[in-house]
Design a protein around this motif. Structure first.
Motif, PDB file in Angstrom:
ATOM      1  N   VAL A 197     -13.928  20.378  37.080  1.00 46.57           N
ATOM      2  CA  VAL A 197     -12.836  19.257  37.180  1.00 46.57           C
ATOM      3  C   VAL A 197     -11.791  19.673  36.394  1.00 46.57           C
ATOM      4  N   ALA A 198     -11.813  20.440  35.075  1.00 44.54           N
ATOM      5  CA  ALA A 198     -10.839  20.900  34.449  1.00 44.54           C
ATOM      6  C   ALA A 198      -9.749  21.809  35.206  1.00 44.54           C
ATOM      7  N   ALA A 199     -10.347  22.463  36.195  1.00 42.44           N
ATOM      8  CA  ALA A 199      -9.668  23.342  37.046  1.00 42.44           C
ATOM      9  C   ALA A 199      -8.688  22.462  38.223  1.00 42.44           C
ATOM     10  N   LEU A 200      -9.184  21.548  38.360  1.00 40.91           N
ATOM     11  CA  LEU A 200      -8.527  20.487  39.322  1.00 40.91           C
ATOM     12  C   LEU A 200      -7.406  19.869  38.801  1.00 40.91           C
ATOM     13  N   ALA A 201      -7.509  19.792  37.697  1.00 44.78           N
ATOM     14  CA  ALA A 201      -6.466  18.821  36.796  1.00 44.78           C
ATOM     15  C   ALA A 201      -5.991  19.732  35.536  1.00 44.78           C
ATOM     16  N   PRO A 202      -5.382  20.852  35.706  1.00 44.89           N
ATOM     17  CA  PRO A 202      -5.151  21.809  34.750  1.00 44.89           C
ATOM     18  C   PRO A 202      -4.124  21.322  33.551  1.00 44.89           C
ATOM     19  N   GLY A 224      -3.593  18.177  32.406  1.00 48.76           N
ATOM     20  CA  GLY A 224      -4.173  16.825  31.799  1.00 48.76           C
ATOM     21  C   GLY A 224      -4.712  16.892  30.511  1.00 48.76           C
ATOM     22  N   ARG A 225      -4.949  15.877  29.784  1.00 46.68           N
ATOM     23  CA  ARG A 225      -5.328  15.866  28.541  1.00 46.68           C
ATOM     24  C   ARG A 225      -7.019  16.499  28.429  1.00 46.68           C
ATOM     25  N   PHE A 226      -7.600  16.053  29.681  1.00 47.45           N
ATOM     26  CA  PHE A 226      -8.994  16.674  29.715  1.00 47.45           C
ATOM     27  C   PHE A 226      -9.103  18.144  29.848  1.00 47.45           C
ATOM     28  N   ALA A 227      -8.291  18.754  30.686  1.00 49.08           N
ATOM     29  CA  ALA A 227      -8.248  20.204  30.634  1.00 49.08           C
ATOM     30  C   ALA A 227      -7.895  21.011  29.282  1.00 49.08           C
ATOM     31  N   ARG A 228      -7.001  20.405  28.566  1.00 47.91           N
ATOM     32  CA  ARG A 228      -6.735  20.869  27.314  1.00 47.91           C
ATOM     33  C   ARG A 228      -7.769  20.610  26.224  1.00 47.91           C
ATOM     34  N   ALA A 229      -8.639  19.535  26.337  1.00 55.12           N
ATOM     35  CA  ALA A 229      -9.547  19.377  25.371  1.00 55.12           C
ATOM     36  C   ALA A 229     -10.753  20.114  25.751  1.00 55.12           C
ATOM     37  N   VAL A 230     -10.947  20.435  27.080  1.00 58.81           N
ATOM     38  CA  VAL A 230     -12.167  21.513  27.255  1.00 58.81           C
ATOM     39  C   VAL A 230     -11.723  22.926  26.806  1.00 58.81           C
ATOM     40  N   ALA A 231     -10.367  23.379  27.045  1.00 59.54           N
ATOM     41  CA  ALA A 231      -9.944  24.711  26.588  1.00 59.54           C
ATOM     42  C   ALA A 231     -10.199  24.769  25.070  1.00 59.54           C
ATOM     43  N   ALA A 232     -10.042  23.619  24.428  1.00 61.30           N
ATOM     44  CA  ALA A 232      -9.967  23.899  22.791  1.00 61.30           C
ATOM     45  C   ALA A 232     -11.471  23.880  22.354  1.00 61.30           C
ATOM     46  N   CYS A 233     -12.541  23.585  23.171  1.00 61.82           N
ATOM     47  CA  CYS A 233     -13.638  23.446  22.624  1.00 61.82           C
ATOM     48  C   CYS A 233     -14.747  24.796  22.712  1.00 61.82           C
ATOM     49  N   ARG A 234     -15.273  25.062  21.575  1.00 60.98           N
ATOM     50  CA  ARG A 234     -15.800  26.422  21.375  1.00 60.98           C
ATOM     51  C   ARG A 234     -17.105  26.489  22.494  1.00 60.98           C
ATOM     52  N   GLY A 235     -17.771  25.476  22.634  1.00 65.10           N
ATOM     53  CA  GLY A 235     -18.785  25.396  23.803  1.00 65.10           C
ATOM     54  C   GLY A 235     -18.344  25.818  24.962  1.00 65.10           C
ATOM     55  N   GLY A 236     -17.111  25.464  25.635  1.00 66.27           N
ATOM     56  CA  GLY A 236     -16.774  26.080  26.796  1.00 66.27           C
ATOM     57  C   GLY A 236     -16.429  27.163  26.831  1.00 66.27           C
ATOM     58  N   ALA A 237     -15.765  27.693  25.674  1.00 69.58           N
ATOM     59  CA  ALA A 237     -15.557  29.062  25.804  1.00 69.58           C
ATOM     60  C   ALA A 237     -16.656  30.116  25.780  1.00 69.58           C
ATOM     61  N   ALA A 238     -17.697  29.582  24.804  1.00 72.11           N
ATOM     62  CA  ALA A 238     -19.145  30.252  24.982  1.00 72.11           C
ATOM     63  C   ALA A 238     -19.540  30.264  26.417  1.00 72.11           C
ATOM     64  N   THR A 239     -19.583  29.324  26.933  1.00 74.15           N
ATOM     65  CA  THR A 239     -20.286  29.201  28.377  1.00 74.15           C
ATOM     66  C   THR A 239     -19.416  30.194  29.346  1.00 74.15           C
ATOM     67  N   ALA A 240     -18.139  29.901  29.408  1.00 72.08           N
ATOM     68  CA  ALA A 240     -17.316  30.760  30.082  1.00 72.08           C
ATOM     69  C   ALA A 240     -17.664  32.343  29.865  1.00 72.08           C
ATOM     70  N   ALA A 241     -17.734  32.715  28.416  1.00 70.17           N
ATOM     71  CA  ALA A 241     -18.075  34.190  28.294  1.00 70.17           C
ATOM     72  C   ALA A 241     -19.506  34.542  28.704  1.00 70.17           C
ATOM     73  N   GLY A 242     -20.219  33.613  28.690  1.00 71.50           N
ATOM     74  CA  GLY A 242     -21.788  33.984  29.104  1.00 71.50           C
ATOM     75  C   GLY A 242     -21.880  34.108  30.506  1.00 71.50           C
ATOM     76  N   ARG A 243     -20.959  33.296  31.368  1.00 71.72           N
ATOM     77  CA  ARG A 243     -20.920  33.596  32.668  1.00 71.72           C
ATOM     78  C   ARG A 243     -20.257  34.876  33.304  1.00 71.72           C
ATOM     79  N   GLN A 244     -19.237  35.213  32.312  1.00 69.88           N
ATOM     80  CA  GLN A 244     -18.613  36.359  32.552  1.00 69.88           C
ATOM     81  C   GLN A 244     -19.672  37.669  32.424  1.00 69.88           C
ATOM     82  N   GLY A 245     -20.384  37.652  31.213  1.00 70.60           N
ATOM     83  CA  GLY A 245     -21.439  38.632  30.887  1.00 70.60           C
ATOM     84  C   GLY A 245     -22.403  38.670  32.173  1.00 70.60           C
TER      85      GLY A 245
END
Length: 223
Positions: A192-197, A199-220
């Motif tokens: 959903v963040a990718a659908l509305a890049p 908005g506040r939602f996408a900015r909040a997601v980008a700022a959260c460490r949990g999301g960054a950790a999840t993305a890093a795990g997927r890349q790995g």
């Protein structure tokens, strides 16, 4: 703004973004505080869309207390007790005329997505916005009728199908809005963040460490 002669009331049913009480299915990978920030951003983006759409009135039906995220121009009333079906029925009872109800789980919402349901409605019509998880993100009724909602099983894969069948069995002409994806899981958050890049939602997601950790795990995992 309120458009002259706008016939439809917009209702938003939501839970106040308090850590530990909202979006608990996001923890983990997100912390309770991060989940609450994501929920607050989703609610703020939803209210922005509601404010930008023509409506007779705009009402937030809230479980909890309003906070800094509440913009001017939104009425606030408390949710009643009971299951979600009873709370939805009570929300519609706040207005005697045509009303479109949405939740706080679709921050990609926009006035354009709402527009088809905001014109004049004829007698015996209803609007239905299907959600990707089998539920629904929007419901529009010409007048409050608890029998259309009470007893519908909520938060299960067949919720949307049962609710839509309830409308049809009542003899209503059901018009459909575009399907949207609810934010319930961490995978939903990213999509959903990718659908509305912007908005506040996408900015909040980008700022959260949990999301960054999840993305890093997927890349790995992809290596």
């Amino acid at each position: 703004m309120t458009a002259p002669g706008a016939p439809v009331a917009l209702l938003v049913i939501a839970k106040a973004p308090v850590p530990g009480r909202v979006k608990t299915r996001l923890t983990p990978p997100y912390s309770p505080g991060e989940a609450a920030r994501i929920a607050e951003a989703a609610l703020a983006d939803t209210l922005d869309a509601v404010l930008a759409a023509p409506a007779r009135r705009r009402v937030l039906v809230l479980d909890g207390e309003p906070g800094r995220w509440l913009p001017p121009g939104i009425e606030v009333v408390p949710q009643c007790a009971g299951g979600l079906d009873a709370r939805l029925a009570a929300a519609f009872a706040l207005d005697a005329g045509p009303a479109l109800l949405v939740g706080m789980d679709t921050p990609q919402l926009s006035p354009a997505l709402l527009a088809p349901a905001l014109g004049g409605w004829g007698p015996g019509e209803a609007w239905f916005g299907p959600a990707a998880d089998g539920g629904f993100w929007a419901l529009g009724l010409t007048a409050p009728d608890p029998s259309l909602l009470l007893g519908v099983p909520m938060s299960v894969p067949e919720t949307g199908a049962v609710q839509r069948r309830r409308l049809l069995d009542a003899g209503l002409a059901v018009h459909e809005l575009a399907p949207l994806r609810d934010v319930d899981t961490a995978a939903d958050v990213a999509e959903v963040a990718a659908l509305a890049p912007d908005g506040r939602f996408a900015r909040a997601v980008a700022a959260c460490r949990g999301g960054a950790a999840t993305a890093a795990g997927r890349q790995g995992a992809a290596r």
